[in-house]
Scaffold this motif. Structure first.
Motif, PDB file in Angstrom:
ATOM      1  N   LYS A 101      58.081  57.069  85.654  1.00  8.03           N
ATOM      2  CA  LYS A 101      56.928  56.920  84.768  1.00  8.03           C
ATOM      3  C   LYS A 101      57.392  57.188  83.345  1.00  8.03           C
ATOM      4  O   LYS A 101      58.202  58.090  83.109  1.00  8.03           O
ATOM      5  N   ALA A 102      56.870  56.457  82.383  1.00  8.19           N
ATOM      6  CA  ALA A 102      57.298  56.603  80.997  1.00  8.19           C
ATOM      7  C   ALA A 102      57.130  58.033  80.488  1.00  8.19           C
ATOM      8  O   ALA A 102      57.907  58.505  79.660  1.00  8.19           O
ATOM      9  N   SER A 103      56.123  58.738  81.014  1.00 10.74           N
ATOM     10  CA  SER A 103      55.817  60.076  80.522  1.00 10.74           C
ATOM     11  C   SER A 103      56.805  61.141  80.981  1.00 10.74           C
ATOM     12  O   SER A 103      56.815  62.252  80.444  1.00 10.74           O
ATOM     13  N   VAL A 104      57.635  60.836  81.992  1.00 12.54           N
ATOM     14  CA  VAL A 104      58.518  61.874  82.534  1.00 12.54           C
ATOM     15  C   VAL A 104      59.995  61.523  82.519  1.00 12.54           C
ATOM     16  O   VAL A 104      60.830  62.396  82.765  1.00 12.54           O
ATOM     17  N   VAL A 105      60.355  60.288  82.247  1.00  8.92           N
ATOM     18  CA  VAL A 105      61.765  59.873  82.333  1.00  8.92           C
ATOM     19  C   VAL A 105      62.656  60.761  81.464  1.00  8.92           C
ATOM     20  O   VAL A 105      63.645  61.336  81.933  1.00  8.92           O
ATOM     21  N   GLY A 106      62.310  60.884  80.189  1.00  9.85           N
ATOM     22  CA  GLY A 106      63.129  61.687  79.282  1.00  9.85           C
ATOM     23  C   GLY A 106      63.145  63.146  79.665  1.00  9.85           C
ATOM     24  O   GLY A 106      64.196  63.797  79.637  1.00  9.85           O
ATOM     25  N   ALA A 107      61.990  63.689  80.064  1.00  3.98           N
ATOM     26  CA  ALA A 107      61.894  65.096  80.426  1.00  3.98           C
ATOM     27  C   ALA A 107      62.714  65.405  81.675  1.00  3.98           C
ATOM     28  O   ALA A 107      63.385  66.438  81.754  1.00  3.98           O
ATOM     29  N   ALA A 108      62.664  64.513  82.658  1.00  4.26           N
ATOM     30  CA  ALA A 108      63.407  64.724  83.895  1.00  4.26           C
ATOM     31  C   ALA A 108      64.906  64.721  83.631  1.00  4.26           C
ATOM     32  O   ALA A 108      65.647  65.573  84.133  1.00  4.26           O
ATOM     33  N   ASN A 150      67.873  80.471  97.451  1.00  8.97           N
ATOM     34  CA  ASN A 150      68.639  80.255  96.217  1.00  8.97           C
ATOM     35  C   ASN A 150      69.853  79.348  96.410  1.00  8.97           C
ATOM     36  O   ASN A 150      70.789  79.365  95.610  1.00  8.97           O
ATOM     37  N   GLY A 151      69.809  78.553  97.449  1.00  5.03           N
ATOM     38  CA  GLY A 151      70.879  77.593  97.689  1.00  5.03           C
ATOM     39  C   GLY A 151      70.633  76.291  96.958  1.00  5.03           C
ATOM     40  O   GLY A 151      69.639  76.139  96.233  1.00  5.03           O
ATOM     41  N   PRO A 152      71.534  75.318  97.107  1.00  3.90           N
ATOM     42  CA  PRO A 152      71.362  74.029  96.436  1.00  3.90           C
ATOM     43  C   PRO A 152      70.159  73.278  96.992  1.00  3.90           C
ATOM     44  O   PRO A 152      69.869  73.338  98.188  1.00  3.90           O
ATOM     45  N   PHE A 153      69.456  72.574  96.111  1.00  5.17           N
ATOM     46  CA  PHE A 153      68.335  71.775  96.599  1.00  5.17           C
ATOM     47  C   PHE A 153      68.157  70.542  95.725  1.00  5.17           C
ATOM     48  O   PHE A 153      68.583  70.503  94.569  1.00  5.17           O
ATOM     49  N   HIS A 154      67.539  69.539  96.312  1.00  2.27           N
ATOM     50  CA  HIS A 154      67.208  68.294  95.635  1.00  2.27           C
ATOM     51  C   HIS A 154      65.693  68.247  95.517  1.00  2.27           C
ATOM     52  O   HIS A 154      64.975  68.572  96.456  1.00  2.27           O
ATOM     53  N   TYR A 155      65.192  67.822  94.352  1.00  2.00           N
ATOM     54  CA  TYR A 155      63.745  67.773  94.156  1.00  2.00           C
ATOM     55  C   TYR A 155      63.315  66.408  93.652  1.00  2.00           C
ATOM     56  O   TYR A 155      63.937  65.831  92.755  1.00  2.00           O
ATOM     57  N   VAL A 156      62.220  65.912  94.223  1.00  2.73           N
ATOM     58  CA  VAL A 156      61.642  64.642  93.805  1.00  2.73           C
ATOM     59  C   VAL A 156      60.241  64.906  93.276  1.00  2.73           C
ATOM     60  O   VAL A 156      59.382  65.424  93.995  1.00  2.73           O
ATOM     61  N   LYS A 195      66.238  73.805  87.688  1.00  8.18           N
ATOM     62  CA  LYS A 195      66.969  74.618  88.656  1.00  8.18           C
ATOM     63  C   LYS A 195      67.592  73.795  89.789  1.00  8.18           C
ATOM     64  O   LYS A 195      68.456  74.290  90.522  1.00  8.18           O
ATOM     65  N   ALA A 196      67.147  72.551  89.948  1.00  6.57           N
ATOM     66  CA  ALA A 196      67.644  71.714  91.051  1.00  6.57           C
ATOM     67  C   ALA A 196      69.111  71.355  90.837  1.00  6.57           C
ATOM     68  O   ALA A 196      69.555  71.127  89.715  1.00  6.57           O
ATOM     69  N   SER A 197      69.867  71.311  91.936  1.00  7.18           N
ATOM     70  CA  SER A 197      71.265  70.888  91.845  1.00  7.18           C
ATOM     71  C   SER A 197      71.344  69.382  91.643  1.00  7.18           C
ATOM     72  O   SER A 197      72.217  68.880  90.926  1.00  7.18           O
ATOM     73  N   THR A 198      70.430  68.647  92.247  1.00  7.20           N
ATOM     74  CA  THR A 198      70.286  67.207  92.044  1.00  7.20           C
ATOM     75  C   THR A 198      68.801  66.888  92.090  1.00  7.20           C
ATOM     76  O   THR A 198      68.013  67.666  92.614  1.00  7.20           O
ATOM     77  N   ALA A 199      68.407  65.743  91.541  1.00  7.57           N
ATOM     78  CA  ALA A 199      66.981  65.445  91.476  1.00  7.57           C
ATOM     79  C   ALA A 199      66.720  63.954  91.388  1.00  7.57           C
ATOM     80  O   ALA A 199      67.596  63.168  91.008  1.00  7.57           O
ATOM     81  N   SER A 200      65.501  63.596  91.737  1.00  9.70           N
ATOM     82  CA  SER A 200      64.998  62.236  91.560  1.00  9.70           C
ATOM     83  C   SER A 200      63.612  62.326  90.940  1.00  9.70           C
ATOM     84  O   SER A 200      62.956  63.366  91.017  1.00  9.70           O
ATOM     85  N   TYR A 201      63.174  61.239  90.337  1.00 12.83           N
ATOM     86  CA  TYR A 201      61.842  61.232  89.748  1.00 12.83           C
ATOM     87  C   TYR A 201      61.234  59.847  89.899  1.00 12.83           C
ATOM     88  O   TYR A 201      61.930  58.843  90.004  1.00 12.83           O
ATOM     89  N   ALA A 216      66.431  65.336  80.795  1.00  9.25           N
ATOM     90  CA  ALA A 216      66.813  66.487  79.981  1.00  9.25           C
ATOM     91  C   ALA A 216      66.881  67.757  80.822  1.00  9.25           C
ATOM     92  O   ALA A 216      67.749  68.605  80.622  1.00  9.25           O
ATOM     93  N   ALA A 217      65.952  67.880  81.770  1.00  4.32           N
ATOM     94  CA  ALA A 217      65.907  69.075  82.610  1.00  4.32           C
ATOM     95  C   ALA A 217      67.025  69.101  83.638  1.00  4.32           C
ATOM     96  O   ALA A 217      67.587  70.154  83.939  1.00  4.32           O
ATOM     97  N   CYS A 218      67.359  67.931  84.187  1.00  2.50           N
ATOM     98  CA  CYS A 218      68.412  67.827  85.203  1.00  2.50           C
ATOM     99  C   CYS A 218      69.236  66.583  84.899  1.00  2.50           C
ATOM    100  O   CYS A 218      68.817  65.466  85.211  1.00  2.50           O
ATOM    101  N   PRO A 219      70.398  66.739  84.264  1.00  2.00           N
ATOM    102  CA  PRO A 219      71.206  65.583  83.868  1.00  2.00           C
ATOM    103  C   PRO A 219      71.547  64.636  85.017  1.00  2.00           C
ATOM    104  O   PRO A 219      71.780  63.448  84.787  1.00  2.00           O
ATOM    105  N   SER A 220      71.577  65.156  86.256  1.00  2.00           N
ATOM    106  CA  SER A 220      71.905  64.296  87.398  1.00  2.00           C
ATOM    107  C   SER A 220      70.689  63.539  87.925  1.00  2.00           C
ATOM    108  O   SER A 220      70.814  62.742  88.855  1.00  2.00           O
TER     109      SER A 220
END
Length: 222
Positions: free
Chosen positions: A170-177, A143-149, A161-167, A179-183
């Motif tokens: 792709k057009a299908s996920v840009v907005g969703a990513a 349950n510590g901080p994590f980054h997800y790609v 739930k990710a503290s930071t993220a990358s994606y 919205a889910a993780c502002p960072s």
């Protein structure tokens, strides 16, 4: 080569970095690669394949893994993600391949590239995508901080739930990513020297693909 975003490490607890496989580290989907290989090399098993579809994805993937061995060295990968993984490892982060692919495939990929500390993957009972993957990640990082790609809408619960993220942009996920993780930031390639091929980035080729201190027998090497 450099990327547009990097997780932040702390002195006492480096952030764990989790990398998706299908569509993220690889440009393809290993489930479909397995199905295609089965139909080409063992067409007499197509009826059995259709029957296995009724047993759920976890058991389907496990059954395919027992009948098909993918040549992971020839699966198309994303150089920008490999570079990102290698850099995060060099910075001291624990880097984990977290995937819905069957564990045998994920482990083969991790051993080939030699840049992951550990693997979280599907088995006969659990299809490690969406909420299932999130729960396994939270257990792994305590349950510590994590980054997800990631690269798909199935990753939305994890991005939330990710503290930071990358994606993968792709057009299908840009907005969703976002919205889910502002960072969340897109993972892209800015520069690769003309005289350097992606293969030059593979760590420790002389050791059979296993980086020092990396994946050992299914866990963290000491």
């Amino acid at each position: 080569m450099s990327t547009t975003f990097e997780p932040q490490a702390t002195v006492d607890r480096p952030e764990v970095v989790y990398i998706d496989l299908d569509g993220t580290f690889l440009r393809t989907d290993t489930l479909w690669e397995s199905v295609l290989q089965l139909t080409r090399r063992k067409p007499w098993l197509i009826c059995a394949l259709l029957f296995r579809l009724l047993s759920g994805k976890a058991r389907l993937k496990s059954w395919l893994a027992s009948h098909v061995e993918l040549d992971v060295a020839n699966l198309p990968y994303r150089p920008e993600v490999l570079e990102f993984v290698t850099r995060q490892r060099d910075l001291g982060h624990k880097v984990v391949l977290a995937t819905g692919a069957h564990r045998s495939i994920a482990t083969a990929v991790a051993r080939h590239y030699g840049c992951f500390h550990d693997v979280l993957a599907s088995d006969e009972e659990t299809n490690l995508t969406g909420e299932n993957k999130l729960q396994r990640i939270l257990e792994d990082c305590e349950n510590g901080p994590f980054h997800y790609v990631g690269d798909s809408r199935q990753d939305i619960p994890i991005w939330r739930k990710a503290s930071t993220a990358s994606y993968i942009p792709k057009a299908s996920v840009v907005g969703a990513a976002r919205a889910a993780c502002p960072s969340a930031r897109p993972l892209t390639t800015n520069f690769l020297p003309a005289d350097m091929s992606p293969a030059d980035r593979l760590p420790n080729q002389s050791t059979g693909g296993l980086a020092t201190g990396g994946l050992a027998t299914g866990g963290l090497a000491t």
